[in-house]
Structures are given as structure tokens and as C-alpha cells.
Design an enzyme around this catalytic site. Sequence first.
Site, mmCIF file in Angstrom:
data_model
loop_
_atom_site.group_PDB
_atom_site.id
_atom_site.type_symbol
_atom_site.label_atom_id
_atom_site.label_comp_id
_atom_site.label_asym_id
_atom_site.label_seq_id
_atom_site.Cartn_x
_atom_site.Cartn_y
_atom_site.Cartn_z
ATOM 1 N N ASP A 98 0.844 -1.202 0.000
ATOM 2 C CA ASP A 98 0.000 0.000 0.000
ATOM 3 C C ASP A 98 0.883 1.258 0.000
ATOM 4 O O ASP A 98 1.815 1.354 0.802
ATOM 5 C CB ASP A 98 -0.887 -0.024 1.251
ATOM 6 C CG ASP A 98 -2.066 0.937 1.162
ATOM 7 O OD1 ASP A 98 -1.902 2.048 0.621
ATOM 8 O OD2 ASP A 98 -3.158 0.578 1.647
ATOM 9 N N HIS A 100 -0.463 4.537 0.016
ATOM 10 C CA HIS A 100 -1.165 5.723 0.527
ATOM 11 C C HIS A 100 -0.546 6.190 1.839
ATOM 12 O O HIS A 100 -0.482 5.419 2.791
ATOM 13 C CB HIS A 100 -2.641 5.406 0.725
ATOM 14 C CG HIS A 100 -3.343 5.040 -0.543
ATOM 15 N ND1 HIS A 100 -3.392 3.752 -1.000
ATOM 16 C CD2 HIS A 100 -3.993 5.808 -1.460
ATOM 17 C CE1 HIS A 100 -4.073 3.732 -2.146
ATOM 18 N NE2 HIS A 100 -4.441 4.968 -2.458
ATOM 19 N N SER A 151 -5.487 -4.173 2.219
ATOM 20 C CA SER A 151 -4.647 -3.821 3.379
ATOM 21 C C SER A 151 -5.295 -4.214 4.700
ATOM 22 O O SER A 151 -4.601 -4.458 5.687
ATOM 23 C CB SER A 151 -4.362 -2.316 3.386
ATOM 24 O OG SER A 151 -3.637 -1.972 2.223
HETATM 25 CO CO1 B1M Z 1 -5.670 5.510 -4.223
HETATM 26 N N1 B1M Z 1 -7.254 4.441 -3.776
HETATM 27 N N2 B1M Z 1 -5.003 4.073 -5.311
HETATM 28 N N3 B1M Z 1 -4.228 6.730 -4.613
HETATM 29 N N4 B1M Z 1 -6.640 6.834 -3.355
HETATM 30 C C1 B1M Z 1 -8.168 4.982 -2.772
HETATM 31 C C2 B1M Z 1 -7.838 4.486 -1.376
HETATM 32 C C3 B1M Z 1 -9.579 4.429 -3.285
HETATM 33 C C4 B1M Z 1 -10.657 4.273 -2.165
HETATM 34 C C5 B1M Z 1 -10.094 5.393 -4.378
HETATM 35 C C6 B1M Z 1 -11.427 4.983 -4.970
HETATM 36 O O1 B1M Z 1 -11.490 4.017 -5.701
HETATM 37 N N5 B1M Z 1 -12.478 5.698 -4.665
HETATM 38 C C7 B1M Z 1 -9.156 3.097 -3.936
HETATM 39 C C8 B1M Z 1 -9.147 1.841 -3.038
HETATM 40 C C9 B1M Z 1 -10.233 0.857 -3.409
HETATM 41 C C10 B1M Z 1 -10.155 -0.432 -2.678
HETATM 42 O O2 B1M Z 1 -9.210 -0.872 -2.097
HETATM 43 N N6 B1M Z 1 -11.263 -1.104 -2.718
HETATM 44 C C11 B1M Z 1 -7.757 3.431 -4.425
HETATM 45 C C12 B1M Z 1 -7.057 2.715 -5.442
HETATM 46 C C13 B1M Z 1 -7.853 1.657 -6.167
HETATM 47 C C14 B1M Z 1 -5.714 3.002 -5.783
HETATM 48 C C15 B1M Z 1 -4.822 2.224 -6.782
HETATM 49 C C16 B1M Z 1 -4.936 0.699 -6.738
HETATM 50 C C17 B1M Z 1 -5.152 2.775 -8.185
HETATM 51 C C18 B1M Z 1 -4.439 2.099 -9.339
HETATM 52 O O3 B1M Z 1 -3.238 2.011 -9.358
HETATM 53 N N7 B1M Z 1 -5.224 1.635 -10.249
HETATM 54 C C19 B1M Z 1 -3.415 2.706 -6.370
HETATM 55 C C20 B1M Z 1 -2.878 1.834 -5.236
HETATM 56 C C21 B1M Z 1 -1.428 1.696 -5.213
HETATM 57 C C22 B1M Z 1 -0.981 0.906 -3.982
HETATM 58 O O4 B1M Z 1 -1.195 1.310 -2.876
HETATM 59 N N8 B1M Z 1 -0.376 -0.241 -4.221
HETATM 60 C C23 B1M Z 1 -3.731 4.060 -5.801
HETATM 61 C C24 B1M Z 1 -2.845 5.135 -5.817
HETATM 62 C C25 B1M Z 1 -3.122 6.402 -5.319
HETATM 63 C C26 B1M Z 1 -2.220 7.635 -5.518
HETATM 64 C C27 B1M Z 1 -0.721 7.266 -5.512
HETATM 65 C C28 B1M Z 1 -2.560 8.301 -6.824
HETATM 66 C C29 B1M Z 1 -2.712 8.533 -4.337
HETATM 67 C C30 B1M Z 1 -1.921 8.351 -3.024
HETATM 68 C C31 B1M Z 1 -0.794 9.334 -2.823
HETATM 69 C C32 B1M Z 1 -0.197 9.239 -1.452
HETATM 70 O O5 B1M Z 1 -0.820 8.883 -0.469
HETATM 71 N N9 B1M Z 1 1.058 9.571 -1.382
HETATM 72 C C33 B1M Z 1 -4.125 8.008 -4.109
HETATM 73 C C34 B1M Z 1 -5.133 8.734 -3.417
HETATM 74 C C35 B1M Z 1 -4.815 10.171 -3.096
HETATM 75 C C36 B1M Z 1 -6.393 8.151 -3.062
HETATM 76 C C37 B1M Z 1 -7.631 8.817 -2.434
HETATM 77 C C38 B1M Z 1 -8.334 9.582 -3.539
HETATM 78 C C39 B1M Z 1 -7.386 9.764 -1.253
HETATM 79 C C40 B1M Z 1 -6.586 9.172 -0.100
HETATM 80 C C41 B1M Z 1 -6.152 10.247 0.863
HETATM 81 O O6 B1M Z 1 -5.003 10.663 0.892
HETATM 82 N N10 B1M Z 1 -7.087 10.754 1.685
HETATM 83 C C42 B1M Z 1 -8.429 7.542 -1.940
HETATM 84 C C43 B1M Z 1 -9.898 7.767 -1.789
HETATM 85 C C44 B1M Z 1 -10.412 7.541 -0.379
HETATM 86 O O7 B1M Z 1 -9.696 7.364 0.559
HETATM 87 N N11 B1M Z 1 -11.696 7.503 -0.239
HETATM 88 C C45 B1M Z 1 -7.861 6.466 -2.760
HETATM 89 C C46 B1M Z 1 -6.826 11.773 2.662
HETATM 90 C C47 B1M Z 1 -6.228 11.135 3.932
HETATM 91 C C48 B1M Z 1 -5.953 12.176 5.002
HETATM 92 O O8 B1M Z 1 -7.185 10.213 4.416
HETATM 93 O O9 B1M Z 1 -5.524 8.298 4.422
HETATM 94 O O10 B1M Z 1 -7.989 7.897 4.868
HETATM 95 P P1 B1M Z 1 -6.794 8.774 4.967
HETATM 96 O O11 B1M Z 1 -6.502 9.042 6.507
HETATM 97 C C49 B1M Z 1 -7.504 9.427 7.416
HETATM 98 C C50 B1M Z 1 -8.097 8.263 8.196
HETATM 99 O O12 B1M Z 1 -8.249 7.088 7.421
HETATM 100 C C51 B1M Z 1 -7.184 8.122 9.370
HETATM 101 O O13 B1M Z 1 -6.749 9.453 9.619
HETATM 102 C C52 B1M Z 1 -6.845 10.262 8.455
HETATM 103 C C53 B1M Z 1 -7.697 11.479 8.735
HETATM 104 O O14 B1M Z 1 -7.362 12.147 9.872
HETATM 105 N N12 B1M Z 1 -5.998 7.272 9.310
HETATM 106 C C54 B1M Z 1 -5.378 6.865 10.459
HETATM 107 C C55 B1M Z 1 -5.309 6.765 8.274
HETATM 108 N N13 B1M Z 1 -4.288 6.045 8.695
HETATM 109 C C56 B1M Z 1 -4.293 6.077 10.031
HETATM 110 C C57 B1M Z 1 -3.463 5.478 10.994
HETATM 111 C C58 B1M Z 1 -3.737 5.689 12.347
HETATM 112 C C59 B1M Z 1 -4.798 6.505 12.742
HETATM 113 C C60 B1M Z 1 -5.627 7.093 11.805
HETATM 114 O O15 B1M Z 1 -2.993 5.169 13.322
HETATM 115 C C61 B1M Z 1 -2.023 4.212 13.022
#
Ligand code: B1M
Length: 214
Positions: A98, A100, A151
Site C-alpha cells: 500500500d 497511501h 490492506s
Molecule cells: Co488511491 N485508492 N489508489 N491513490 N486513493 C483509494 C484508497 C480508493 C478508495 C479510491 C477509490 O477508488 N475511490 C481506492 C481503493 C479501493 C479499494 O481498495 N477497494 C484506491 C485505489 C484503487 C488506488 C490504486 C490501486 C489505483 C491504481 O493504481 N489503479 C493505487 C494503489 C497503489 C498501492 O497502494 N499499491 C492508488 C494510488 C493512489 C495515488 C498514488 C494516486 C494517491 C496516493 C498518494 C499518497 O498517499 N502519497 C491516491 C489517493 C490520493 C487516493 C484517495 C483519492 C485519497 C486518499 C487520501 O489521501 N485521503 C483515496 C480515496 C479515499 O480514501 N476515499 C484512494 C486523505 C487522507 C488524510 O485520508 O488516508 O484515509 P486517509 O486518513 C484518514 C483516516 O483514514 C485516518 O486518519 C486520516 C484522517 O485524519 N488514518 C489513520 C489513516 N491512517 C491512520 C493510521 C492511524 C490513525 C488514523 O494510526 C495508526
Amino acid sequence: ETVEERLKQRIVDGDRQGLEDDLAEAMKTYPPLEIINSLLLDGMKVVGELFGSGQMQLPFVLQSAETMKTAVAWLEPHMEKVDGQAKGTIVLATVKGDVHDIGKNLVDIILTNNGYRVVNLGIKQPIATIISAAKEHKADAVGMSGLLVKSTVIMRENLEEMTREGLDVPVILGGAALTRAYVETDCVNAYGAKRVAYARDAFDGLNLMARIAD
Ligand code: B1M
């Protein structure tokens, strides 16, 4: 257009040109963490929806992510910090497979600013690396982040491996694909009912860390 709308739109468009000016303007009204939580993350939510429904292609999602990172890096020095002795150590990682890391890095910033020592291992970390870092740094907690559905399975397997290795460190799990129910059943069972907690967001992560370490 208000500065609030502009900042949200910048994340959606991946538009960094003049970003700093908008951030400086928003800082007159909001503290940095509120800018992140209620303006920038709103934009990221839209990006997730557009991407998920096929209306946005991956390179543009990457631009949005880079804009988010630039904004967070600009805001970070303006955040309030607690100084003094570290209150406890957490080893933090995005799990194997992963990439992200925006959420994980926010957790790092918030914990660091609140006086915890964060050993941030980065993305795609195999459990062996996490385990050895936890031992080496005598971690009070391990934090695992991951956004992909797969994940959530890796996290459960990681906990099984930690059990086999005899680790007894409290674990915090976070990321968009997790649910509280999954963490509190499957993950807790995988860790032999030792301490595993679900963090909905970064502040939840801070509260959990405070409960573990203080
Ligand atoms: Co990707 N991605 N992505 N992506 N991406 C998602 C997660 C997805 C839901 C988008 C969608 O389809 N709507 C989807 C997953 C679907 C699934 O698994 N069923 C997805 C996909 C499919 C993919 C790829 C597979 C796409 C592809 O290649 N075809 C690929 C995966 C590559 C891989 O990981 N092997 C991929 C790639 C990417 C980018 C590189 C383009 C980019 C990431 C850049 C980076 O992080 N450096 C990206 C992004 C930006 C997203 C979305 C749009 C936004 C994520 C984000 O940064 N959110 C995302 C959509 C979504 O999440 N709904 C998506 C903002 C961030 C602050 O939120 O990380 O959730 P988040 O953290 C939150 C809480 O979750 C929590 O606190 C934060 C808020 O305060 N939290 C914690 C998180 N970790 C924590 C740990 C803790 C405590 C709290 O303690 C340990």
C-alpha cells in the site's frame, strides 16, 4: 469565490500555483489543523468520489495528493507544539503493498506535535520491518495505516505474525477501508485479544496513543 472554496478546489484540481497565498489568507481565520481537516480533506473526499466513479484518472489523483502534501508541509511549521520529554514512542507504517501515506503522515505530525516520538517507517512496509523497529525502539505502540481493502487483510495477517513472534505491544489501526467492527472482532482475535484499537481519524489516533502511553 471564498478562500475556503478556492482551497478545496485546489486539491480537486491539483493546482499548486499560488497555493501559499491562499493558505496564508486562510490562516487569518483558521488554525492550521482546521484548514487541513475541514477544507483540504473536503477536497480530497471529492477526489476519491471522482476517482471511484471513473470521472478522474490516476495521474490527476496524484497531482491532488501532491498538492495536499505541499499544503500540509507549508502549514506544519505553524502548528502548536508541546515541548519537553517524549511521552512515548510509536512505530508507524503503511502496510505491505500500500502506497497511501497522507493519512499516516498526518498522524505522524499530530502525534509529534503533541510530544510523542514517532518512528515513521514509510510506505509498503513488511511486518518483519515493523516488528524489528518496534523492538529496536522499545515502542509503546505500533500504528498501521492502509487504505486498500486488501490492506485490511494484511493488517490482520500482521497481527497474527506479531502473535507468533510473541509481541505484546498495543496496536492502533487506521485507514479508509477499515471498519470498527472488523478491527474489534477479526483483528482483536488475530492478536490473541491483546490491545488493538481502531482510529477513525488522526485525532482519534492521538487519543488512543495518550491512553496507551500516559
Ligand atoms: Co488511491 N485508492 N489508489 N491513490 N486513493 C483509494 C484508497 C480508493 C478508495 C479510491 C477509490 O477508488 N475511490 C481506492 C481503493 C479501493 C479499494 O481498495 N477497494 C484506491 C485505489 C484503487 C488506488 C490504486 C490501486 C489505483 C491504481 O493504481 N489503479 C493505487 C494503489 C497503489 C498501492 O497502494 N499499491 C492508488 C494510488 C493512489 C495515488 C498514488 C494516486 C494517491 C496516493 C498518494 C499518497 O498517499 N502519497 C491516491 C489517493 C490520493 C487516493 C484517495 C483519492 C485519497 C486518499 C487520501 O489521501 N485521503 C483515496 C480515496 C479515499 O480514501 N476515499 C484512494 C486523505 C487522507 C488524510 O485520508 O488516508 O484515509 P486517509 O486518513 C484518514 C483516516 O483514514 C485516518 O486518519 C486520516 C484522517 O485524519 N488514518 C489513520 C489513516 N491512517 C491512520 C493510521 C492511524 C490513525 C488514523 O494510526 C495508526
